[in-house]
Design an enzyme around this catalytic site. Structure first.
Site, PDB file in Angstrom:
ATOM      1  N   TRP A 244       0.439  -1.094   0.003  1.00 47.64           N
ATOM      2  CA  TRP A 244       0.015   0.131   0.186  1.00 47.64           C
ATOM      3  C   TRP A 244       0.851   1.258   0.115  1.00 47.64           C
ATOM      4  O   TRP A 244      -0.156   2.053  -0.386  1.00 47.64           O
ATOM      5  CB  TRP A 244      -1.169   0.072   1.253  1.00 47.64           C
ATOM      6  N   ASN A 245       2.054   1.366   0.388  1.00 50.16           N
ATOM      7  CA  ASN A 245       3.111   2.062   0.555  1.00 50.16           C
ATOM      8  C   ASN A 245       2.958   3.408  -0.617  1.00 50.16           C
ATOM      9  O   ASN A 245       3.252   4.400  -0.467  1.00 50.16           O
ATOM     10  CB  ASN A 245       4.151   2.378   1.693  1.00 50.16           C
TER      11      ASN A 245
ATOM     12  N   LYS B 211      -2.043  -7.804  -7.807  1.00 48.67           N
ATOM     13  CA  LYS B 211      -3.280  -8.154  -6.498  1.00 48.67           C
ATOM     14  C   LYS B 211      -2.675  -7.133  -6.125  1.00 48.67           C
ATOM     15  O   LYS B 211      -1.811  -6.508  -5.092  1.00 48.67           O
ATOM     16  CB  LYS B 211      -3.367  -9.187  -5.841  1.00 48.67           C
TER      17      LYS B 211
ATOM     18  N   GLY C   2       5.990  -6.357   0.111  1.00 50.42           N
ATOM     19  CA  GLY C   2       5.573  -6.024   1.511  1.00 50.42           C
ATOM     20  C   GLY C   2       6.332  -6.899   2.308  1.00 50.42           C
ATOM     21  O   GLY C   2       7.836  -5.958   1.916  1.00 50.42           O
TER      22      GLY C   2
ATOM     23  N   LEU D  86      11.964  -6.554   0.163  1.00 50.54           N
ATOM     24  CA  LEU D  86      11.027  -7.170   1.719  1.00 50.54           C
ATOM     25  C   LEU D  86      11.061  -6.076   3.111  1.00 50.54           C
ATOM     26  O   LEU D  86      11.180  -5.881   4.131  1.00 50.54           O
ATOM     27  CB  LEU D  86      10.544  -8.861   1.835  1.00 50.54           C
TER      28      LEU D  86
ATOM     29  N   CYS E 234      10.160   1.568   1.827  1.00 53.97           N
ATOM     30  CA  CYS E 234      11.364   0.697   2.162  1.00 53.97           C
ATOM     31  C   CYS E 234      12.462   0.902   2.584  1.00 53.97           C
ATOM     32  O   CYS E 234      13.425   0.674   3.097  1.00 53.97           O
ATOM     33  CB  CYS E 234      11.207  -0.649   1.369  1.00 53.97           C
TER      34      CYS E 234
HETATM   35  P1  NAI Z   1       1.499  -7.555   3.627  1.00 50.51           P
HETATM   36  O1  NAI Z   1       3.222  -7.510   3.044  1.00 50.51           O
HETATM   37  O2  NAI Z   1       0.789  -8.581   4.194  1.00 50.51           O
HETATM   38  O3  NAI Z   1       1.066  -7.085   2.378  1.00 50.51           O
HETATM   39  C1  NAI Z   1       1.442  -7.138   0.830  1.00 50.51           C
HETATM   40  C2  NAI Z   1       0.950  -7.622   0.307  1.00 50.51           C
HETATM   41  O4  NAI Z   1       0.723  -9.060   0.329  1.00 50.51           O
HETATM   42  C3  NAI Z   1      -0.564  -6.873   0.080  1.00 50.51           C
HETATM   43  O5  NAI Z   1      -1.007  -6.879  -1.440  1.00 50.51           O
HETATM   44  C4  NAI Z   1      -1.308  -8.514   0.822  1.00 50.51           C
HETATM   45  O6  NAI Z   1      -2.768  -8.827   0.167  1.00 50.51           O
HETATM   46  C5  NAI Z   1      -0.166  -9.723   0.021  1.00 50.51           C
HETATM   47  N1  NAI Z   1      -0.721 -10.593   0.786  1.00 50.51           N
HETATM   48  C6  NAI Z   1      -0.664 -10.575   2.351  1.00 50.51           C
HETATM   49  N2  NAI Z   1      -0.861 -12.200   2.550  1.00 50.51           N
HETATM   50  C7  NAI Z   1      -0.583 -13.068   1.566  1.00 50.51           C
HETATM   51  C8  NAI Z   1      -0.700 -14.384   1.504  1.00 50.51           C
HETATM   52  N3  NAI Z   1      -0.902 -14.958   2.734  1.00 50.51           N
HETATM   53  N4  NAI Z   1      -0.358 -14.414   0.620  1.00 50.51           N
HETATM   54  C9  NAI Z   1       0.303 -13.690  -0.890  1.00 50.51           C
HETATM   55  N5  NAI Z   1      -0.109 -12.206  -0.415  1.00 50.51           N
HETATM   56  C10 NAI Z   1      -1.305 -11.727   0.623  1.00 50.51           C
HETATM   57  O7  NAI Z   1       2.284  -6.421   4.269  1.00 50.51           O
HETATM   58  P2  NAI Z   1       0.863  -5.217   5.178  1.00 50.51           P
HETATM   59  O8  NAI Z   1       0.211  -6.257   5.825  1.00 50.51           O
HETATM   60  O9  NAI Z   1       0.285  -4.369   4.563  1.00 50.51           O
HETATM   61  O10 NAI Z   1       1.758  -4.558   6.545  1.00 50.51           O
HETATM   62  C11 NAI Z   1       1.893  -5.292   6.868  1.00 50.51           C
HETATM   63  C12 NAI Z   1       4.379  -4.001   7.276  1.00 50.51           C
HETATM   64  O11 NAI Z   1       4.522  -4.371   6.077  1.00 50.51           O
HETATM   65  C13 NAI Z   1       4.094  -2.746   7.397  1.00 50.51           C
HETATM   66  O12 NAI Z   1       4.113  -2.636   8.901  1.00 50.51           O
HETATM   67  C14 NAI Z   1       5.212  -2.852   6.966  1.00 50.51           C
HETATM   68  O13 NAI Z   1       6.140  -2.609   7.872  1.00 50.51           O
HETATM   69  C15 NAI Z   1       5.932  -3.840   5.635  1.00 50.51           C
HETATM   70  N6  NAI Z   1       5.887  -3.157   4.322  1.00 50.51           N
HETATM   71  C16 NAI Z   1       6.853  -3.342   3.471  1.00 50.51           C
HETATM   72  C17 NAI Z   1       6.635  -2.614   2.301  1.00 50.51           C
HETATM   73  C18 NAI Z   1       7.784  -2.650   1.886  1.00 50.51           C
HETATM   74  O14 NAI Z   1       7.681  -2.081   1.065  1.00 50.51           O
HETATM   75  N7  NAI Z   1       8.528  -3.634   1.986  1.00 50.51           N
HETATM   76  C19 NAI Z   1       5.386  -2.008   1.511  1.00 50.51           C
HETATM   77  C20 NAI Z   1       4.353  -2.683   2.851  1.00 50.51           C
HETATM   78  C21 NAI Z   1       4.416  -3.167   3.820  1.00 50.51           C
END
Ligand code: NAI
Ligand code: MG
Length: 492
Positions: free
Chosen positions: A151-152, A175, A228, A251, A284
């Protein structure tokens, strides 16, 4: 309230579940649109459409040059609609309008860069060790790619994935995050207008455990590209491994921003502030560990706090706002929880440290820009990704200690070094375990510069020429030019 449809095979599609969920505006805390709740049935329809588009018909028949031209056309349409897409993102994500303007003026470059690369993907002829054969390689697209985005920065990070995937000749099912799906759904409409054949890009919205998991497990998906959290990234990688699918994972991190005592102080203070407070710390590459040399620690920290203290918070649509809301309620809670953790660990609170109560923040999910001093690298606030406007400042004595602290972490996405001593900057950049190192700058990214993580920050690289390889596989072709077959029962 606006109701969105998914985009499958070039058309708006209602979810099989006939169920929608609400998406909120982080500034008002109010729902503003309804997003389709996709499930495994929608995923199957979308993947089948992507697979058909990949295997037969217009997309498969295009020359690489024609594929590139479609990407150019898409770039022009993004430019035309930049304002509308930017405003949607501000509404759904809480990003500052100023940041979104910058992003959407930059996103078209990804499609131009990879559009230009589309017809420069070629194999090679092989100098064989055997007589009577000619052999060459072809670099072929992998097939259907699942792009799972966070979402960021929904549109920018989507561009990083689909521009090289499409240039390679793959087809895609996206997705987006359940918190910020609207911009991706609007963006997908531009594909038909640009002239992409139906099925080349599809969007299925919904939740990770429903849509995301079904995509990762679909037998016709050849590759998963994900940005994510590291927890979700690990889970996806495990499931993909079982099915022998390719993955790229970005990640996040806990990036060290290292300031030596000979640095240009003002520039380094600006870099430290933008490193952590830009996008409300929800990036990130956030420079969330600020390492400051002992000899300048007090002076530097005073200037830093002085610059951050008057930051204007409020309506992200307002050009004067400098720090916007946190994007999601769970993230808001997580940021506040980490502030509590840091205080219990004994870090010194220098600024902020609570939810923002200012009138201009309305009912939004705002956290005061927060700075902790005297942080030790062993504390959780120094080791774990907060993904919010929370900075940890750590002291160091000398170069060796700075390097030790910087690398003493499981992440390795980015790092920065501020110094006038270029020999030191180069020594540091060689030894820092991170996919990107900045010298006297922070946060620079480009479609031309490979981007990705060392250690737990991920696998694979986005951006730059090599990123195209993440969406290709190599085939060797052998041609007999005169070798005569002998007795087939005798192996040679
Ligand atoms: P998330 O990693 O769970 O979500 C990212 C994407 O993965 C979303 O589209 C979500 O619907 C999808 N997803 C979730 N579970 C899944 C599964 N089992 N199988 C396939 N796809 C799946 O991250 P979330 O919950 O939005 O944020 C949690 C933490 O992640 C944040 O607090 C932050 O620390 C970190 N984050 C890191 C990012 C980066 O740029 N590296 C971006 C967003 C969040
Ligand atoms: Mg939202």
């Amino acid at each position: 309230m606006k109701t969105y449809a998914m985009r499958i095979a070039g058309a708006p599609v209602a979810p099989a579940s006939d169920d929608w969920f609400e998406t909120q505006n982080p500034y008002t805390g109010q729902a503003w649109a309804r997003i389709p709740r996709g499930n495994a049935a929608d995923v199957d329809v979308a993947v089948q459409a992507a697979h058909r588009a990949f295997s037969e018909g217009d997309w498969a028949d295009l020359t690489a040059t024609q594929r590139g031209l479609l990407l150019y056309r898409l770039a022009d349409l993004i430019e035309r609609d930049a304002r509308k897409l930017a405003e949607t993102e501000v509404r759904d994500n809480g990003k500052l309008l100023a940041e979104m303007h910058g992003q959407l003026n930059y996103v078209p470059q990804w499609f131009r860069y990879y559009g230009g690369l589309a017809d420069k993907i070629h194999g090679s002829t092989l100098p064989l060790d055997k007589k009577g054969y000619f052999a060459y390689t072809r670099r072929e697209p992998l097939g259907v790619v699942a792009a799972i985005t966070p979402w960021n920065s929904p549109l920018l990070l989507l561009a990083w994935k689909i521009a090289p995937a499409l240039a390679a000749g793959c087809t895609v099912v996206v997705k987006p995050s359940e918190f910020t799906s609207a911009s991706t759904l609007e963006f997908a409409e531009l594909f038909e207008e640009a002239g992409f054949p139906p099925g080349v890009l599809n969007v299925v919205t919904g939740f990770g455990h429903e849509v995301g998991a079904a995509l990762v497990q679909h037998p016709l998906v050849q590759k998963v590209t994900f940005t994510g959290s590291d927890q979700t990234g690990r889970l996806i990688n495990e499931q993909a491994a079982r099915l022998l699918k390719h993955t790229s994972l970005e990640l996040g991190g806990k990036s060290p921003n290292i300031v030596f005592d000979d640095a240009d102080m003002e520039q380094a203070v600006f870099g430290a502030v933008s490193g952590i407070f830009a996008a409300t710390g929800q990036t990130c590459i956030a420079g969330s560990r600020l390492l400051v040399q002992d000899s300048i620690y007090d002076r530097f920290v005073e200037q830093l706090v002085g610059l951050a203290r008057p930051a204007r918070m409020g309506d992200p649509m307002d050009a004067a706002t400098q720090v916007g809301p946190v994007t999601t309620p769970p993230q808001y809670q997580k940021v506040l929880d980490y502030i509590g953790i840091a205080q219990r660990e004994g870090a010194t609170l220098l600024l902020g440290g609570q939810a923002a109560q200012r009138p201009e923040c309305g009912k939004g999910w705002f956290v005061e820009p927060t700075i902790f001093g005297d942080v030790r690298n062993s504390m959780r606030i120094a080791q774990e990704e907060v993904f919010g406007p929370v900075l940890s400042i750590i002291r160091f004595k000398d170069e060796a200690e700075a390097l030790h602290i910087a690398n003493d972490i499981r992440f390795g996405l980015a790092a920065a070094v501020w110094t006038q001593d270029m020999a030191r900057a180069l020594r540091m950049s060689e030894k820092l375990k991170a996919g990107t190192v900045w010298i006297n700058t922070y946060r620079a990214v480009s479609f031309m510069a490979p981007f990705g993580g060392y250690k737990d920050s991920g696998l694979g690289r986005e951006n730059g020429i090599d990123a195209i390889n993440e969406y290709l596989q190599v085939k060797s072709v052998w041609l007999n030019t005169g070798a005569v077959a002998g007795n087939p029962f005798v192996l040679r």
